[in-house]
Write a protein that holds these residues in place. Sequence first.
Motif, PDB file in Angstrom:
ATOM      1  N   PRO A 274      -9.586  10.182 -69.528  1.00  0.00           N
ATOM      2  CA  PRO A 274     -10.517  10.003 -68.410  1.00  0.00           C
ATOM      3  C   PRO A 274     -10.599   8.543 -67.961  1.00  0.00           C
ATOM      4  CG  PRO A 274     -11.519  11.353 -70.116  1.00  0.00           C
ATOM      5  CD  PRO A 274     -10.224  10.847 -70.673  1.00  0.00           C
ATOM      6  N   GLY A 275     -10.531   8.330 -66.668  1.00  0.00           N
ATOM      7  CA  GLY A 275     -10.756   7.006 -66.097  1.00  0.00           C
ATOM      8  C   GLY A 275      -9.579   6.053 -66.201  1.00  0.00           C
ATOM      9  N   ASP A 276      -8.482   6.467 -66.798  1.00  0.00           N
ATOM     10  CA  ASP A 276      -7.390   5.516 -67.037  1.00  0.00           C
ATOM     11  C   ASP A 276      -6.080   5.975 -66.406  1.00  0.00           C
ATOM     12  OD1 ASP A 276      -6.460   3.152 -67.984  1.00  0.00           O
ATOM     13  OD2 ASP A 276      -5.973   3.907 -69.983  1.00  0.00           O
ATOM     14  N   GLY A 277      -6.152   6.973 -65.542  1.00  0.00           N
ATOM     15  CA  GLY A 277      -4.919   7.473 -64.934  1.00  0.00           C
ATOM     16  C   GLY A 277      -3.968   8.009 -65.990  1.00  0.00           C
ATOM     17  N   THR A 278      -2.695   7.960 -65.686  1.00  0.00           N
ATOM     18  CA  THR A 278      -1.683   8.432 -66.632  1.00  0.00           C
ATOM     19  C   THR A 278      -0.825   7.257 -67.066  1.00  0.00           C
ATOM     20  OG1 THR A 278      -1.607  10.635 -65.697  1.00  0.00           O
ATOM     21  CG2 THR A 278       0.344   9.931 -66.887  1.00  0.00           C
ATOM     22  N   ARG A 279      -0.590   7.173 -68.372  1.00  0.00           N
ATOM     23  CA  ARG A 279       0.212   6.089 -68.906  1.00  0.00           C
ATOM     24  C   ARG A 279       1.511   6.643 -69.474  1.00  0.00           C
ATOM     25  NH1 ARG A 279      -2.150   3.043 -73.741  1.00  0.00           N
ATOM     26  NH2 ARG A 279      -4.171   3.748 -73.000  1.00  0.00           N
ATOM     27  N   MET A 280       2.610   5.989 -69.147  1.00  0.00           N
ATOM     28  CA  MET A 280       3.880   6.370 -69.775  1.00  0.00           C
ATOM     29  C   MET A 280       4.677   5.107 -70.058  1.00  0.00           C
ATOM     30  SD  MET A 280       6.315   7.642 -66.711  1.00  0.00           S
ATOM     31  CE  MET A 280       7.222   6.396 -65.832  1.00  0.00           C
ATOM     32  N   GLY A 281       5.601   5.180 -71.004  1.00  0.00           N
ATOM     33  CA  GLY A 281       6.403   4.011 -71.357  1.00  0.00           C
ATOM     34  C   GLY A 281       7.503   3.792 -70.331  1.00  0.00           C
ATOM     35  N   PHE A 282       7.777   2.514 -70.012  1.00  0.00           N
ATOM     36  CA  PHE A 282       8.863   2.179 -69.080  1.00  0.00           C
ATOM     37  C   PHE A 282      10.041   1.695 -69.922  1.00  0.00           C
ATOM     38  CE2 PHE A 282      11.184   0.222 -65.719  1.00  0.00           C
ATOM     39  CZ  PHE A 282      10.725   0.800 -64.545  1.00  0.00           C
ATOM     40  N   VAL A 283      11.248   2.089 -69.534  1.00  0.00           N
ATOM     41  CA  VAL A 283      12.438   1.661 -70.291  1.00  0.00           C
ATOM     42  C   VAL A 283      12.490   0.140 -70.351  1.00  0.00           C
ATOM     43  CG1 VAL A 283      14.955   1.652 -70.352  1.00  0.00           C
ATOM     44  CG2 VAL A 283      13.747   3.683 -69.598  1.00  0.00           C
ATOM     45  N   LYS A 284      12.737  -0.390 -71.557  1.00  0.00           N
ATOM     46  CA  LYS A 284      12.728  -1.847 -71.722  1.00  0.00           C
ATOM     47  C   LYS A 284      14.125  -2.451 -71.641  1.00  0.00           C
ATOM     48  CE  LYS A 284       8.303  -2.588 -72.687  1.00  0.00           C
ATOM     49  NZ  LYS A 284       7.884  -1.335 -72.047  1.00  0.00           N
ATOM     50  N   SER A 285      15.153  -1.661 -71.983  1.00  0.00           N
ATOM     51  CA  SER A 285      16.472  -2.288 -72.145  1.00  0.00           C
ATOM     52  C   SER A 285      17.608  -1.354 -71.763  1.00  0.00           C
ATOM     53  CB  SER A 285      16.628  -2.706 -73.612  1.00  0.00           C
ATOM     54  OG  SER A 285      17.976  -2.912 -73.917  1.00  0.00           O
ATOM     55  N   TRP A 286      18.695  -1.969 -71.281  1.00  0.00           N
ATOM     56  CA  TRP A 286      19.910  -1.217 -70.967  1.00  0.00           C
ATOM     57  C   TRP A 286      20.491  -0.546 -72.207  1.00  0.00           C
ATOM     58  CZ3 TRP A 286      23.849  -3.836 -73.617  1.00  0.00           C
ATOM     59  CH2 TRP A 286      23.585  -5.167 -73.926  1.00  0.00           C
ATOM     60  N   THR A 287      20.244  -1.146 -73.371  1.00  0.00           N
ATOM     61  CA  THR A 287      20.841  -0.577 -74.585  1.00  0.00           C
ATOM     62  C   THR A 287      20.319   0.836 -74.826  1.00  0.00           C
ATOM     63  OG1 THR A 287      19.122  -1.681 -75.827  1.00  0.00           O
ATOM     64  CG2 THR A 287      21.247  -2.762 -75.770  1.00  0.00           C
ATOM     65  N   ALA A 288      19.024   1.031 -74.537  1.00  0.00           N
ATOM     66  CA  ALA A 288      18.450   2.362 -74.751  1.00  0.00           C
ATOM     67  C   ALA A 288      18.849   3.313 -73.631  1.00  0.00           C
ATOM     68  CB  ALA A 288      16.926   2.249 -74.822  1.00  0.00           C
ATOM     69  N   LEU A 289      18.768   2.833 -72.390  1.00  0.00           N
ATOM     70  CA  LEU A 289      19.005   3.721 -71.246  1.00  0.00           C
ATOM     71  C   LEU A 289      20.424   4.285 -71.246  1.00  0.00           C
ATOM     72  CD1 LEU A 289      17.543   4.825 -68.788  1.00  0.00           C
ATOM     73  CD2 LEU A 289      18.435   2.923 -67.463  1.00  0.00           C
ATOM     74  N   PHE A 290      21.396   3.465 -71.654  1.00  0.00           N
ATOM     75  CA  PHE A 290      22.796   3.901 -71.560  1.00  0.00           C
ATOM     76  C   PHE A 290      23.464   4.084 -72.929  1.00  0.00           C
ATOM     77  CE2 PHE A 290      22.087   1.994 -67.325  1.00  0.00           C
ATOM     78  CZ  PHE A 290      22.392   3.121 -66.565  1.00  0.00           C
ATOM     79  N   GLU A 291      22.648   4.321 -73.950  1.00  0.00           N
ATOM     80  CA  GLU A 291      23.187   4.456 -75.309  1.00  0.00           C
ATOM     81  C   GLU A 291      24.318   5.487 -75.372  1.00  0.00           C
ATOM     82  OE1 GLU A 291      20.076   5.532 -77.984  1.00  0.00           O
ATOM     83  OE2 GLU A 291      21.343   5.320 -79.768  1.00  0.00           O
ATOM     84  N   ASP A 292      24.084   6.669 -74.788  1.00  0.00           N
ATOM     85  CA  ASP A 292      25.091   7.737 -74.845  1.00  0.00           C
ATOM     86  C   ASP A 292      26.327   7.392 -74.017  1.00  0.00           C
ATOM     87  OD1 ASP A 292      23.292   9.056 -76.362  1.00  0.00           O
ATOM     88  OD2 ASP A 292      22.627  10.440 -74.790  1.00  0.00           O
ATOM     89  N   ALA A 293      26.099   6.668 -72.925  1.00  0.00           N
ATOM     90  CA  ALA A 293      27.232   6.322 -72.050  1.00  0.00           C
ATOM     91  C   ALA A 293      28.175   5.336 -72.734  1.00  0.00           C
ATOM     92  CB  ALA A 293      26.710   5.737 -70.741  1.00  0.00           C
ATOM     93  N   TYR A 294      27.617   4.374 -73.505  1.00  0.00           N
ATOM     94  CA  TYR A 294      28.488   3.442 -74.238  1.00  0.00           C
ATOM     95  C   TYR A 294      29.344   4.201 -75.240  1.00  0.00           C
ATOM     96  CZ  TYR A 294      25.906  -0.525 -72.357  1.00  0.00           C
ATOM     97  OH  TYR A 294      25.340  -1.454 -71.508  1.00  0.00           O
ATOM     98  N   LEU A 295      28.737   5.157 -75.915  1.00  0.00           N
ATOM     99  CA  LEU A 295      29.508   5.939 -76.889  1.00  0.00           C
ATOM    100  C   LEU A 295      30.592   6.745 -76.177  1.00  0.00           C
ATOM    101  CD1 LEU A 295      30.088   7.035 -79.696  1.00  0.00           C
ATOM    102  CD2 LEU A 295      28.226   8.687 -79.391  1.00  0.00           C
ATOM    103  N   ALA A 296      30.235   7.374 -75.065  1.00  0.00           N
ATOM    104  CA  ALA A 296      31.203   8.209 -74.342  1.00  0.00           C
ATOM    105  C   ALA A 296      32.379   7.376 -73.832  1.00  0.00           C
ATOM    106  CB  ALA A 296      30.514   8.925 -73.179  1.00  0.00           C
ATOM    107  N   GLU A 297      32.105   6.133 -73.393  1.00  0.00           N
ATOM    108  CA  GLU A 297      33.230   5.326 -72.887  1.00  0.00           C
ATOM    109  C   GLU A 297      34.125   4.875 -74.042  1.00  0.00           C
ATOM    110  OE1 GLU A 297      32.234   1.701 -70.748  1.00  0.00           O
ATOM    111  OE2 GLU A 297      31.079   0.910 -72.429  1.00  0.00           O
ATOM    112  N   ASP A 298      33.535   4.633 -75.222  1.00  0.00           N
ATOM    113  CA  ASP A 298      34.357   4.258 -76.383  1.00  0.00           C
ATOM    114  C   ASP A 298      35.230   5.436 -76.815  1.00  0.00           C
ATOM    115  OD1 ASP A 298      33.376   1.652 -76.512  1.00  0.00           O
ATOM    116  OD2 ASP A 298      31.664   2.241 -77.754  1.00  0.00           O
ATOM    117  N   ILE A 299      34.655   6.632 -76.809  1.00  0.00           N
ATOM    118  CA  ILE A 299      35.431   7.838 -77.165  1.00  0.00           C
ATOM    119  C   ILE A 299      36.575   8.012 -76.171  1.00  0.00           C
ATOM    120  CG2 ILE A 299      35.318  10.374 -77.246  1.00  0.00           C
ATOM    121  CD1 ILE A 299      32.438  10.059 -78.376  1.00  0.00           C
ATOM    122  N   ALA A 300      36.277   7.833 -74.890  1.00  0.00           N
ATOM    123  CA  ALA A 300      37.300   8.033 -73.852  1.00  0.00           C
ATOM    124  C   ALA A 300      38.431   7.009 -73.983  1.00  0.00           C
ATOM    125  CB  ALA A 300      36.664   7.937 -72.473  1.00  0.00           C
ATOM    126  N   PHE A 301      38.078   5.776 -74.365  1.00  0.00           N
ATOM    127  CA  PHE A 301      39.105   4.731 -74.520  1.00  0.00           C
ATOM    128  C   PHE A 301      40.094   5.123 -75.625  1.00  0.00           C
ATOM    129  CE2 PHE A 301      40.139   0.509 -76.638  1.00  0.00           C
ATOM    130  CZ  PHE A 301      41.139   0.157 -75.741  1.00  0.00           C
TER     131      PHE A 301
END
Length: 340
Positions: A274-301
């Motif tokens: 109540p009274g505080d709206g909605t709170r959610m976490g914002f992504v802090k770093s590219w390492t977290a956002l693209f973790e799976d993509a880094y792995l996928a590009e290494d596998i593809a290489f």
Amino acid sequence: MGVREEIGVGLIGCGRAGMIHARNLVNKVPGARMEAVADVNGQAARNAAVELGLSKWHTDYRDLLKDDRVGAVIVVAPTNLHRDIVIDSAAAGKHVFCEKPMAMNAAECEEMIGACEEAQVKLQIGFMRRFDRGFMEAKRLLDEGLIGDLVLVKSHTRGPSKPQPWMYDLKKSNGILAEVNSHDIDAVRWFAGSDYDTLHAFGGNYRNPEVRDSHPDYYDSVVMSGTMKNGVQYVIDGAAYVQYGYDSHVELVGTKGLLHVGGHKSDSVELTVPGDGTRMGFVKSWTALFEDAYLAEDIAFIRAIQEDIQPLVTGLDGMMAVKAVEAGNASIAGKGILSL
Ligand SMILES: NC(=O)c1ccc[n+]([C@@H]2O[C@H](COP(=O)([O-])OP(=O)(O)OC[C@H]3O[C@@H](n4cnc5c(N)ncnc54)[C@H](O)[C@@H]3O)[C@@H](O)[C@H]2O)c1
């Protein structure tokens, strides 16, 4: 099908991005075997070797290139060293994965591509967004025509952190168009399926007033727009030191619809009280956002080497992005609207 050859991998540059690849390659990438690491900083090399369970490390990457167990290298040293390291690696017969930005200018990229072709080794560039599930799905939907014909690609990347001191010097960093927005520049070209045609860019230093006198050409915010050769419009915006989080988003506007790629939520929990709206976490770093993509590009290489196929992201892709960065910086410096 026969058993695939295992590929021994050497890491050159054991910093932030380098260790992401190394941690993938040491136990998550089928067919890869981490063999060696090199870093001019002996402590960084030693720490990496210990963490990866390797008994040896090098402070000169040329010693790593002499190691016959190494069939492929991951080049993650600072960008101004990519040219020399990639050319030396190709000459030593090693397949090459090179982080973005590929190099400091297009001429260097051409030399790197030539060296890898001559040595007949693979060259893959680190545009990992092309391996991100969201980006791939958006590309698939776009290519299937679900939003009609593509009209506009809007892509932005804004990083949270204070720039490293060397980044203020555009001769060393090529600015945030290179360090931050290379990914947007590649993504626009990939989604549009066409090369850059016209380009106009504006930059400004809004958040780092203390370097305005020492580095008058430094910009921490940039807007770049224009058209691709097939007529698709684009807008890229980039920023450093926004502080609120790591913010990456693409919007694809078609004649009959819209696609959004990228998210901001750092987890799946939203708090509403109540009274505080909605709170959610914002992504802090590219390492977290693209973790799976880094792995996928290494596998593809590794797969591209084993199956002797062209990597999904080529030296040409790397060079086209570098060309757009160079043009963007020239436009910001006063050249106005440019044709590429
Ligand atoms: N794909 C991505 O999203 C992504 C993310 C971050 C960085 N990068 C790129 O990766 C590269 C490295 O960036 P970083 O953030 O990891 O930098 P970093 O400073 O964390 O690491 C670079 C490492 O290279 C080492 N080094 C310097 N000279 C060397 C040499 N001659 N031989 C071997 N090692 C050497 C440094 O000591 C350091 O440990 C840059 O080109 C950067 O643009 C890409």
